[in-house]
Design a protein around this motif. Structure first.
Motif, PDB file in Angstrom:
ATOM      1  N   PRO A  25       0.818  -1.203   0.000  1.00 39.03           N
ATOM      2  CA  PRO A  25       0.000   0.000   0.000  1.00 39.03           C
ATOM      3  C   PRO A  25       0.862   1.267   0.000  1.00 39.03           C
ATOM      4  O   PRO A  25       0.356   2.369  -0.044  1.00 39.03           O
ATOM      5  N   HIS A  26       2.185   1.094   0.019  1.00 40.71           N
ATOM      6  CA  HIS A  26       3.120   2.221   0.132  1.00 40.71           C
ATOM      7  C   HIS A  26       3.652   2.637  -1.232  1.00 40.71           C
ATOM      8  O   HIS A  26       3.609   1.872  -2.185  1.00 40.71           O
ATOM      9  N   PRO A  27       4.206   3.856  -1.327  1.00 36.72           N
ATOM     10  CA  PRO A  27       4.862   4.263  -2.578  1.00 36.72           C
ATOM     11  C   PRO A  27       6.034   3.320  -2.855  1.00 36.72           C
ATOM     12  O   PRO A  27       6.642   2.791  -1.922  1.00 36.72           O
ATOM     13  N   TRP A  28       6.355   3.133  -4.111  1.00 33.73           N
ATOM     14  CA  TRP A  28       7.498   2.302  -4.460  1.00 33.73           C
ATOM     15  C   TRP A  28       8.171   2.854  -5.704  1.00 33.73           C
ATOM     16  O   TRP A  28       7.618   3.685  -6.406  1.00 33.73           O
ATOM     17  N   GLN A  29       9.410   2.422  -5.918  1.00 34.13           N
ATOM     18  CA  GLN A  29      10.155   2.855  -7.088  1.00 34.13           C
ATOM     19  C   GLN A  29      10.939   1.692  -7.672  1.00 34.13           C
ATOM     20  O   GLN A  29      11.276   0.750  -6.974  1.00 34.13           O
ATOM     21  N   LEU A  30      11.203   1.795  -8.972  1.00 30.56           N
ATOM     22  CA  LEU A  30      11.907   0.743  -9.682  1.00 30.56           C
ATOM     23  C   LEU A  30      12.846   1.407 -10.682  1.00 30.56           C
ATOM     24  O   LEU A  30      12.431   2.298 -11.426  1.00 30.56           O
ATOM     25  N   ARG A  31      14.107   0.998 -10.672  1.00 34.49           N
ATOM     26  CA  ARG A  31      15.070   1.523 -11.642  1.00 34.49           C
ATOM     27  C   ARG A  31      15.332   0.422 -12.667  1.00 34.49           C
ATOM     28  O   ARG A  31      15.687  -0.696 -12.314  1.00 34.49           O
ATOM     29  N   ILE A  32      15.172   0.760 -13.943  1.00 34.91           N
ATOM     30  CA  ILE A  32      15.361  -0.198 -15.029  1.00 34.91           C
ATOM     31  C   ILE A  32      16.597   0.225 -15.826  1.00 34.91           C
ATOM     32  O   ILE A  32      16.677   1.351 -16.290  1.00 34.91           O
ATOM     33  N   GLY A  33      17.552  -0.691 -15.957  1.00 34.98           N
ATOM     34  CA  GLY A  33      18.725  -0.414 -16.776  1.00 34.98           C
ATOM     35  C   GLY A  33      19.972  -0.098 -15.975  1.00 34.98           C
ATOM     36  O   GLY A  33      20.845   0.612 -16.452  1.00 34.98           O
ATOM     37  N   GLY A  34      20.069  -0.577 -14.754  1.00 37.52           N
ATOM     38  CA  GLY A  34      21.275  -0.357 -13.956  1.00 37.52           C
ATOM     39  C   GLY A  34      21.257   0.959 -13.216  1.00 37.52           C
ATOM     40  O   GLY A  34      20.259   1.675 -13.204  1.00 37.52           O
ATOM     41  N   PRO A  35      22.397   1.314 -12.603  1.00 35.41           N
ATOM     42  CA  PRO A  35      22.456   2.503 -11.743  1.00 35.41           C
ATOM     43  C   PRO A  35      22.092   3.808 -12.453  1.00 35.41           C
ATOM     44  O   PRO A  35      21.617   4.742 -11.828  1.00 35.41           O
TER      45      PRO A  35
END
Length: 55
Positions: A25-35
């Motif tokens: 139910p919390h905000p989330w983040q995702l990084r695609i393609g490495g740092p």
């Protein structure tokens, strides 16, 4: 979810898109393609998102 529980995430790639689903139910983040890859932010309550994911 209680403070001791963790969120579950499911990722499924179809072509050049990535579908993310979660029970969080919390905000989330995702990084695609490495740092240095694209960072995708999702607000609280987002249980499913479809993101571009170039091959």
């Amino acid at each position: 979810m209680t403070p001791r529980e963790s969120a579950r995430f499911r990722l499924r790639r179809t072509g050049d898109h990535l579908r993310v689903s979660t029970d969080s139910p919390h905000p989330w983040q995702l990084r695609i393609g490495g740092p240095d890859g694209a960072l995708h932010l999702s607000p609280a309550g987002t249980h499913e998102a479809e993101l571009p994911c170039p091959a």
